[in-house]
Write an enzyme that holds these catalytic residues in place. Structure first.
Site, PDB file in Angstrom:
ATOM      1  N   SER A 266     -32.534 -13.974 -34.605  1.00 20.22           N
ATOM      2  CA  SER A 266     -33.686 -14.211 -33.687  1.00 20.22           C
ATOM      3  C   SER A 266     -33.847 -15.330 -32.777  1.00 20.22           C
ATOM      4  O   SER A 266     -34.558 -15.751 -32.353  1.00 20.22           O
ATOM      5  CB  SER A 266     -35.076 -13.813 -34.437  1.00 20.22           C
ATOM      6  OG  SER A 266     -34.882 -12.646 -35.015  1.00 20.22           O
ATOM      7  N   GLY A 267     -32.699 -15.973 -32.808  1.00 24.03           N
ATOM      8  CA  GLY A 267     -32.604 -17.176 -31.885  1.00 24.03           C
ATOM      9  C   GLY A 267     -32.675 -18.697 -32.252  1.00 24.03           C
ATOM     10  O   GLY A 267     -32.526 -19.413 -31.612  1.00 24.03           O
ATOM     11  N   LYS A 268     -32.223 -18.884 -33.642  1.00 26.67           N
ATOM     12  CA  LYS A 268     -32.091 -20.106 -34.214  1.00 26.67           C
ATOM     13  C   LYS A 268     -31.079 -20.899 -33.664  1.00 26.67           C
ATOM     14  O   LYS A 268     -31.057 -22.059 -33.224  1.00 26.67           O
ATOM     15  CB  LYS A 268     -32.322 -20.092 -35.831  1.00 26.67           C
ATOM     16  CG  LYS A 268     -33.454 -19.650 -36.507  1.00 26.67           C
ATOM     17  CD  LYS A 268     -33.271 -19.477 -37.928  1.00 26.67           C
ATOM     18  CE  LYS A 268     -32.120 -18.944 -38.476  1.00 26.67           C
ATOM     19  NZ  LYS A 268     -32.302 -17.532 -38.006  1.00 26.67           N
ATOM     20  N   THR A 269     -29.802 -20.257 -33.871  1.00 26.05           N
ATOM     21  CA  THR A 269     -28.654 -20.955 -33.239  1.00 26.05           C
ATOM     22  C   THR A 269     -28.779 -21.291 -31.930  1.00 26.05           C
ATOM     23  O   THR A 269     -28.569 -22.615 -31.256  1.00 26.05           O
ATOM     24  CB  THR A 269     -27.341 -20.072 -33.436  1.00 26.05           C
ATOM     25  OG1 THR A 269     -27.278 -19.792 -34.798  1.00 26.05           O
ATOM     26  CG2 THR A 269     -26.198 -20.931 -33.047  1.00 26.05           C
ATOM     27  N   ASN A 270     -29.274 -20.442 -31.166  1.00 26.46           N
ATOM     28  CA  ASN A 270     -29.430 -20.766 -29.453  1.00 26.46           C
ATOM     29  C   ASN A 270     -30.377 -21.752 -29.265  1.00 26.46           C
ATOM     30  O   ASN A 270     -30.130 -22.507 -28.531  1.00 26.46           O
ATOM     31  CB  ASN A 270     -29.806 -19.535 -28.823  1.00 26.46           C
ATOM     32  CG  ASN A 270     -28.421 -18.601 -28.743  1.00 26.46           C
ATOM     33  OD1 ASN A 270     -28.033 -18.669 -27.835  1.00 26.46           O
ATOM     34  ND2 ASN A 270     -28.416 -17.557 -29.535  1.00 26.46           N
ATOM     35  N   TYR A 519     -33.982 -18.742 -23.888  1.00 26.08           N
ATOM     36  CA  TYR A 519     -32.867 -19.761 -24.004  1.00 26.08           C
ATOM     37  C   TYR A 519     -33.238 -21.244 -23.290  1.00 26.08           C
ATOM     38  O   TYR A 519     -34.203 -21.865 -24.009  1.00 26.08           O
ATOM     39  CB  TYR A 519     -31.662 -19.278 -23.107  1.00 26.08           C
ATOM     40  CG  TYR A 519     -31.035 -17.959 -23.771  1.00 26.08           C
ATOM     41  CD1 TYR A 519     -30.242 -18.121 -24.761  1.00 26.08           C
ATOM     42  CD2 TYR A 519     -31.354 -16.632 -23.003  1.00 26.08           C
ATOM     43  CE1 TYR A 519     -29.933 -16.698 -25.523  1.00 26.08           C
ATOM     44  CE2 TYR A 519     -30.888 -15.403 -23.791  1.00 26.08           C
ATOM     45  CZ  TYR A 519     -30.232 -15.806 -24.836  1.00 26.08           C
ATOM     46  OH  TYR A 519     -29.684 -14.438 -25.388  1.00 26.08           O
ATOM     47  N   ARG A 520     -32.587 -21.870 -22.351  1.00 29.10           N
ATOM     48  CA  ARG A 520     -32.946 -23.279 -22.067  1.00 29.10           C
ATOM     49  C   ARG A 520     -34.145 -23.390 -21.747  1.00 29.10           C
ATOM     50  O   ARG A 520     -34.963 -24.485 -22.026  1.00 29.10           O
ATOM     51  CB  ARG A 520     -32.145 -23.738 -20.878  1.00 29.10           C
ATOM     52  CG  ARG A 520     -30.590 -23.574 -20.991  1.00 29.10           C
ATOM     53  CD  ARG A 520     -29.680 -23.772 -19.895  1.00 29.10           C
ATOM     54  NE  ARG A 520     -29.922 -25.039 -19.219  1.00 29.10           N
ATOM     55  CZ  ARG A 520     -28.989 -25.591 -18.336  1.00 29.10           C
ATOM     56  NH1 ARG A 520     -28.164 -24.882 -17.807  1.00 29.10           N
ATOM     57  NH2 ARG A 520     -29.323 -26.852 -17.981  1.00 29.10           N
TER      58      ARG A 520
HETATM   59  P1  GTP Z   1     -28.845 -15.874 -37.922  1.00 35.59           P
HETATM   60  O1  GTP Z   1     -27.691 -16.589 -37.995  1.00 35.59           O
HETATM   61  O2  GTP Z   1     -28.591 -14.363 -38.236  1.00 35.59           O
HETATM   62  O3  GTP Z   1     -29.836 -16.462 -38.899  1.00 35.59           O
HETATM   63  O4  GTP Z   1     -29.471 -15.823 -36.636  1.00 35.59           O
HETATM   64  P2  GTP Z   1     -30.023 -16.888 -35.555  1.00 35.59           P
HETATM   65  O5  GTP Z   1     -31.444 -16.909 -35.520  1.00 35.59           O
HETATM   66  O6  GTP Z   1     -29.363 -18.127 -35.488  1.00 35.59           O
HETATM   67  O7  GTP Z   1     -29.934 -16.086 -33.974  1.00 35.59           O
HETATM   68  P3  GTP Z   1     -29.211 -16.535 -32.741  1.00 35.59           P
HETATM   69  O8  GTP Z   1     -29.680 -17.805 -32.062  1.00 35.59           O
HETATM   70  O9  GTP Z   1     -27.609 -16.298 -33.055  1.00 35.59           O
HETATM   71  O10 GTP Z   1     -29.449 -15.170 -31.971  1.00 35.59           O
HETATM   72  C1  GTP Z   1     -29.447 -14.058 -32.068  1.00 35.59           C
HETATM   73  C2  GTP Z   1     -29.496 -13.197 -30.877  1.00 35.59           C
HETATM   74  O11 GTP Z   1     -30.588 -13.351 -30.014  1.00 35.59           O
HETATM   75  C3  GTP Z   1     -28.288 -13.699 -29.868  1.00 35.59           C
HETATM   76  O12 GTP Z   1     -27.747 -12.127 -29.375  1.00 35.59           O
HETATM   77  C4  GTP Z   1     -28.680 -14.207 -28.773  1.00 35.59           C
HETATM   78  O13 GTP Z   1     -27.946 -14.248 -27.630  1.00 35.59           O
HETATM   79  C5  GTP Z   1     -30.346 -13.556 -28.673  1.00 35.59           C
HETATM   80  N1  GTP Z   1     -31.366 -14.645 -28.383  1.00 35.59           N
HETATM   81  C6  GTP Z   1     -31.531 -15.992 -28.698  1.00 35.59           C
HETATM   82  N2  GTP Z   1     -32.509 -16.697 -27.890  1.00 35.59           N
HETATM   83  C7  GTP Z   1     -33.026 -15.832 -27.037  1.00 35.59           C
HETATM   84  C8  GTP Z   1     -34.039 -15.899 -26.037  1.00 35.59           C
HETATM   85  O14 GTP Z   1     -34.431 -17.218 -25.880  1.00 35.59           O
HETATM   86  N3  GTP Z   1     -34.347 -14.849 -25.372  1.00 35.59           N
HETATM   87  C9  GTP Z   1     -33.692 -13.904 -25.510  1.00 35.59           C
HETATM   88  N4  GTP Z   1     -33.879 -12.577 -24.662  1.00 35.59           N
HETATM   89  N5  GTP Z   1     -32.607 -13.803 -26.427  1.00 35.59           N
HETATM   90  C10 GTP Z   1     -32.362 -14.427 -27.288  1.00 35.59           C
HETATM   91 MN    MN Z   2     -29.579 -17.073 -40.958  1.00 31.89          MN
END
Ligand code: GTP
Ligand code: MN
Ligand code: SPV
Length: 614
Positions: A266-270, A519-520
């Protein structure tokens, strides 16, 4: 001297308790030989994996791996937390009796590594010297060589982390046995996999997978489940599925630190790898501390809430990672980084890789391309033509040093003071872009009611969230009520309370498009939150928190229509009232939920009753 003693001696592994542990499990699993691993063994192990076909080359210093096709993600239904105390049972921790599960796992693992090497991986889930390092030490035993390579990227690995412990017994015993992946009945009634954390014995026994959190035991099993239990038992800390970032304001010279939980994928890495939007880049810089786990504690000297990332690398979702969404992630897996890809599409002839969203369209010439299962794209039948090339949970693994915006002090023992804690899920309506929360109890209440919309795949009534308390649903180690109290105690003891907020990047229009570019641009609401905390903006009070006014958000260069902006900055009162009834049902399942949480719930409900609709 046994041959095993010779290996341990040669590796310089002197801790007698670790040596006994290694010998016990080598005997039980029937491993043919043992090998003690340090980070310095990486190049040799990579060469061995390439030679054995366990990895393929994917460019200069980049590697490709494929997991068994029924072994592509954490298995929540086969994961349990076991203890000897039945009251440790919660709603989500799948509590089981410690003695029963230990006996079962020993039977599963007995002889199951016959003919294989058992790798001994001493590790530390903390920056060296950190106040929580005593809870961060562990030794993973695994019979899978690619798991070793992932652990070297994801954790600090070497005998130096276990040899001179103040208490030679204070390390987590983490045993991973792959099992016969083709005969484990994954997802059937005969499923024989089990992923067990015996939390009150600090022992992790995972059987039946070689993928991600099922197999890299430092990360999820120790870094989240075991650490959450330890943090509660010691009353000292919290272990959360949080990202952790720094924001530097070049104009004022101030540094801020924000951590927060969003459910998996759900977007933590991003967020952690976020570049400031171009128009704000001259003033602000975002630095990466962590993208999946943070441990939080009150620093004894300053009395402030501190956080650190116990990990040493990133196990990031590949899907939709591209130059537009996340250039930082792409540079963290540049040639020479040593990154390992898992379950994306691969072209053995050109050694290129691809995943959905890497480019708008897949490579035009599909000659030589194999999907994540290793099947040729060019030979797909018409009905399979639309299947993704990469698995939706395909990932890249890279160390923190490769992350372009890594904080300069990420390895410092101290950790960083926390200014704000945010929660966010994937919610297509109701949750605004950001709402700041008034106090700790309301913050914990908000975290406990965090959720994401039920998707086609997930069970549940439409409009009812799949609740994921604090984004820890798959990592809960003890009861949710006790967890809430512990959270109130740890954070409540801090001087200078962090500000809490709920964010949502995923609100959608009727046509399904995302209303906020994400994102950004996600930096903008975070800057507003810090300004609110500093008293520089006031926002607009609503029943469910404080929302930014349009002119308080820096919106220069944001691609959004006035209507969409209005939608994501408005509270839909009727939808919220509906949600309050669901929350009440959700929270009443938790035993011993602190009264402060119920009070917060009633306060928000009363506010909504008094709010004009619309
Ligand atoms: P885990 O490693 O499973 O714990 O996930 P995480 O929360 O780190 O998720 P990550 O940031 O990898 O994002 C998961 C998906 O969400 C990816 O396909 C991203 O491209 C998408 N995503 C992340 N940030 C955004 C955002 O701000 N908007 C949208 N539309 N999609 C996003
Ligand atoms: Mn995780
Ligand atoms: C998650 O599923 O939340 C992850 C990946 O971060 S794993 O390490 O497999 O748990």
């Amino acid at each position: 001297m046994s041959p095993m003693d010779n290996v341990l001696d040669a590796a310089g592994l002197t801790n007698p308790a670790v040596r006994d542990y290694v010998k016990y499990w080598a005997e039980l699993t029937g491993a043919e030989r043992i090998e003690v691993v340090s980070a310095a063994d990486d190049a040799r192990l990579i060469a061995e994996c390439l030679e054995a076909g366990e990895l393929d080359p994917a460019g200069d210093g980049l590697y490709y791996s494929r997991s068994y096709h029924k072994d592509t993600a954490r298995s929540e239904e086969r994961t349990v937390v076991a203890t000897s105390t039945p009251t440790d049972k919660g709603l989500y921790n799948n509590w089981r009796d410690a003695a029963e599960m230990t006996a079962l796992q020993k039977e599963n693992m007995r002889g199951a590594s016959a003919g294989k090497t058992m790798y001994v991986i001493p590790y530390l889930m903390a920056p060296p010297g950190n106040a929580l390092a005593p809870w961060a030490t562990g030794v993973e035993l695994t019979d899978c060589r690619t798991v070793v390579l992932h652990m070297i990227r994801m954790a600090r690995v070497g005998v130096e982390y276990v040899n001179d412990l103040a208490d030679p017994n204070q390390f987590v015993r983490a045993v991973h046995v792959t099992g016969d992946l083709e005969n484990l009945g994954q997802g059937t009634p005969e499923d024989s996999r089990y992923f067990v954390t015996v939390a009150d014995e600090r022992t992790i026994l995972h059987y039946g997978s070689s993928y991600g959190g099922n197999a890299l035991l430092g990360k999820i099993a120790h870094g989240l489940r075991q650490a959450a239990y330890d943090g509660w038992a010691s009353k000292k800390f919290l272990a959360e599925q949080y990202m952790l970032i720094g924001i530097h304001d070049k104009e004022t010279g101030k540094d801020y630190h924000i951590c927060g939980g969003f459910p998996s994928a759900s977007g933590k890495t991003n967020l952690a790898m976020m570049l400031a939007p171009d128009v704000l880049g001259d003033r602000y810089h975002v630095s990466f501390y962590g993208d999946d786990i943070a441990w939080l504690w009150v620093d004894e000297a300053s009395g402030k809430l501190y956080g650190m990332n116990p990990e040493y690398g990133v196990f990031g979702v590949a899907k939709d990672t591209n130059e537009g969404t996340n250039p930082t992630a792409l540079h963290s897996i540049d040639e020479g980084s040593g990154a390992i890809f898992t379950n994306i599409a691969y072209n053995p002839t050109t050694r290129e890789v691809w995943w959905e969203g890497r480019t708008p369209e897949p490579p035009a010439d599909n000659t030589g391309w194999l999907d994540w299962k290793g099947n040729a794209i060019s030979e797909r039948t018409a009905e399979r033509a639309d299947e993704p090339w990469a698995h939706p949970n395909s990932r890249f693994t890279t160390t923190l040093d490769n992350v372009p915006n890594i904080a300069s002090d990420y390895n410092a023992a101290a950790g960083v003071p926390i200014d704000a804690i945010i929660f966010g899920g994937r919610t297509r309506d109701r949750e605004p872009l950001i709402r700041a929360i008034h106090d700790l109890a309301e913050g914990v209440y908000d975290g406990l009611t965090l959720g994401a919309e039920a998707t086609a795949a997930a069970e549940g009534k439409e409009g009812v969230l799949r609740y994921d308390p604090m984004s820890n649903r798959p990592f809960m180690a003890y009861g949710e009520g006790d967890y809430a109290q512990h959270y109130l105690d740890v954070v409540g003891a801090a001087k200078d309370q962090p500000i809490f907020a709920h964010v949502n990047w995923f609100q959608r229009g009727e046509d399904g498009r995302f209303l906020w570019p994400g994102y950004r641009d996600n930096l903008r609401p975070l800057l507003w939150l810090l300004q609110l905390k500093n008293g520089e903006v006031k926002g607009r009070e609503t029943a469910v928190g404080i929302i930014p006014t349009e002119d308080e958000l820096h919106l220069d260069g944001v691609d959004i229509t006035p209507e969409d902006l209005n939608t994501i900055l408005t509270i839909n009162v009727p939808r919220w009232k509906q949600e309050m009834a669901n929350r009440e049902e959700h929270l009443s399942q938790f035993e011993r939920l602190p009264e402060a949480i119920w009070e917060a719930h009633r306060r928000v409900a009363a506010n909504l009753e008094n709010e004009p609709e619309g």
